[in-house]
Structure formats: C-alpha cells, structure tokens
Design an enzyme around this catalytic site. Structure first.
Site, PDB file in Angstrom:
ATOM      1  N   GLU A  74       0.810  -1.217   0.000  1.00 56.31           N
ATOM      2  CA  GLU A  74       0.000   0.000   0.000  1.00 56.31           C
ATOM      3  C   GLU A  74       0.849   1.275   0.000  1.00 56.31           C
ATOM      4  OE1 GLU A  74      -4.305  -1.084   1.668  1.00 56.31           O
ATOM      5  OE2 GLU A  74      -2.831  -1.010   3.262  1.00 56.31           O
ATOM      6  N   HIS A  93      -2.808   5.340   7.364  1.00 56.45           N
ATOM      7  CA  HIS A  93      -3.864   4.514   6.764  1.00 56.45           C
ATOM      8  C   HIS A  93      -4.166   3.353   7.706  1.00 56.45           C
ATOM      9  CE1 HIS A  93      -6.182   1.813   4.443  1.00 56.45           C
ATOM     10  NE2 HIS A  93      -5.205   0.938   4.299  1.00 56.45           N
ATOM     11  N   HIS A  95      -7.435   0.478   9.250  1.00 61.18           N
ATOM     12  CA  HIS A  95      -8.739  -0.165   9.030  1.00 61.18           C
ATOM     13  C   HIS A  95      -9.493  -0.112  10.361  1.00 61.18           C
ATOM     14  CE1 HIS A  95      -6.368  -2.970   6.041  1.00 61.18           C
ATOM     15  NE2 HIS A  95      -6.391  -1.707   5.635  1.00 61.18           N
ATOM     16  N   TYR A 120     -15.325  20.125  13.947  1.00 61.31           N
ATOM     17  CA  TYR A 120     -13.905  19.773  13.869  1.00 61.31           C
ATOM     18  C   TYR A 120     -13.489  19.130  12.558  1.00 61.31           C
ATOM     19  CZ  TYR A 120     -14.569  21.257  18.513  1.00 61.31           C
ATOM     20  OH  TYR A 120     -14.934  22.026  19.573  1.00 61.31           O
ATOM     21  N   HIS A 160     -12.947  -0.781   2.942  1.00 58.24           N
ATOM     22  CA  HIS A 160     -11.528  -0.982   3.244  1.00 58.24           C
ATOM     23  C   HIS A 160     -11.105  -0.226   4.518  1.00 58.24           C
ATOM     24  CE1 HIS A 160      -7.170  -0.918   1.394  1.00 58.24           C
ATOM     25  NE2 HIS A 160      -7.129  -0.906   2.714  1.00 58.24           N
TER      26      HIS A 160
END
Ligand code: ZN
Length: 207
Positions: A74, A93, A95, A120, A160
């Site tokens: 990734e 990144h 999950h 925010y 994802h």
C-alpha cells in the site's frame, strides 16, 4: 528532527494507535517524509504495536527501495499523496472499526462521506471523498488518491478503511483520530434526528 528521532516518533505513534485499538493484527500502514525527501514507511505484514526503529522501510519518492524491511504494497498510494501535495509530510492509513464500517455503507456521498454535524472535521479536513473499492494494493487506489491529494486531508477507501495526511505525523494522526470519532458518532446517532450544520455555519468554518 533527525532521521533517528523521526524513526522513533513513527514507531511510538504507531504503537500508541495499536494500543488504543485503532489498528489490529498486521493491518494498517503509516509513513513520513524526511527532510532529505526520502520516506520512512511501516513494513509489509508488520504489527503497528511491535515495530523497532530499524524495521522501517526507507524509500525514495519514486518508490525505489533504500533500506530496512520490505514496504507494504500500500506504500504506492502514500507515494501518490506525497508526489501530488507538497504540504503532505505524513500519511496514516488504518482499518479502524467505525471508519471501516462507514466505508461499507451503500449510498455514501462520494464527494463527501461525512455530512458535517460537528465543527472539527470541517475545520481540520473539509470534505472527505470516497475512493471506489479496489483490491488492496491496486494501483488505482494510488491514482485516485493522487488526483484528490492537493485539496483534501482525509479519504475513505470503500469497503476498506480510511487515509489521512498532514504537515507532520502528529497532524495526520490527529486527523485520523478525529475522523474515527466522527464515524463512531454517525453510528451512535444513526436512529436519531441529527442537527446538521447549515451551509452558512460550514462556510464560516472554512474561512
Ligand atoms: Zn489497507
């Protein structure tokens, strides 16, 4: 910040995210841009809670491997973000539970998955676009993120997880945590009538 300090910061923040449940198993990856325009990224198959400073993969911005363990597949989309937004100095990144749940819903607004109801997210990240589902590691995740990199700080990857960027790793991490809390609120409030911010209120925050 020296490279050694940057390595320590990356593994400390990765460990903190893991300890607090934002990452589980070997899911998720993070990176930061060093002053010499090389990047440090978490390696493939690694647990964010148990990294050592020298485990980190070091790469050029064109993706050539320099040292350390093999990077996550990734990392391609991290490079797409760095190469298309000069202010992007770090990428997170994960999950995480609520953002991944949100990413699995039908009928998301692909221009902005989070209709504003607290200030925010608007102040920190603005719109949160949705990248269509592709197999993890697919180059289209990188090309889609690259095309949106300049004007966004946060992205949902359909079915994802999510991605945030920042001018340093602390900012990218704070953005991720804010986004996860907001996704959690969306599920807590799902059967309630939400008092969404008005267009005027949103425009005032964007100034
Ligand atoms: Zn992923």
């Amino acid at each position: 910040m020296t490279e050694q300090q940057a390595r320590q910061q990356l593994i400390d923040i990765a460990s903190s995210l893991f300890q607090r449940g934002y990452a589980t198993g070997s899911a998720g990856n993070m990176s930061l841009l060093l002053d010499d325009n090389t990047i440090l990224a978490t390696p493939t198959g690694s647990c964010l809670g148990r990294l050592q400073p020298n485990d980190l993969s070091k790469l050029t911005l064109s993706g050539e491997f320099i040292s350390g363990k093999k990077p996550s597949k990734e990392v391609k989309f991290h490079l797409g973000l760095y190469n298309n937004n000069p202010k992007c100095k770090a990428v997170v990144h994960l999950h995480s539970l609520y953002l991944t749940a949100l990413s699995c819903l039908q009928d998301l607004n692909h221009q902005n998955a989070i209709k504003p109801f607290t200030p925010y997210v608007v102040m920190r990240m603005g719109n949160v676009p949705v990248i269509p589902y592709y197999k993890p590691g697919d180059i289209r995740i990188a090309t889609d993120l690259a095309s949106l990199a300049l004007n966004h700080q946060a992205f949902l990857l359909a079915n994802h997880g999510a991605v945030t960027i920042g001018e340093n790793l602390e900012e990218a991490t704070n953005n991720y945590e804010e986004l996860e809390e907001t996704a959690k609120l969306i599920f807590i409030l799902k059967d309630q009538k939400i008092n969404y911010l008005t267009e005027d209120e949103i425009n005032e925050l964007r100034k």
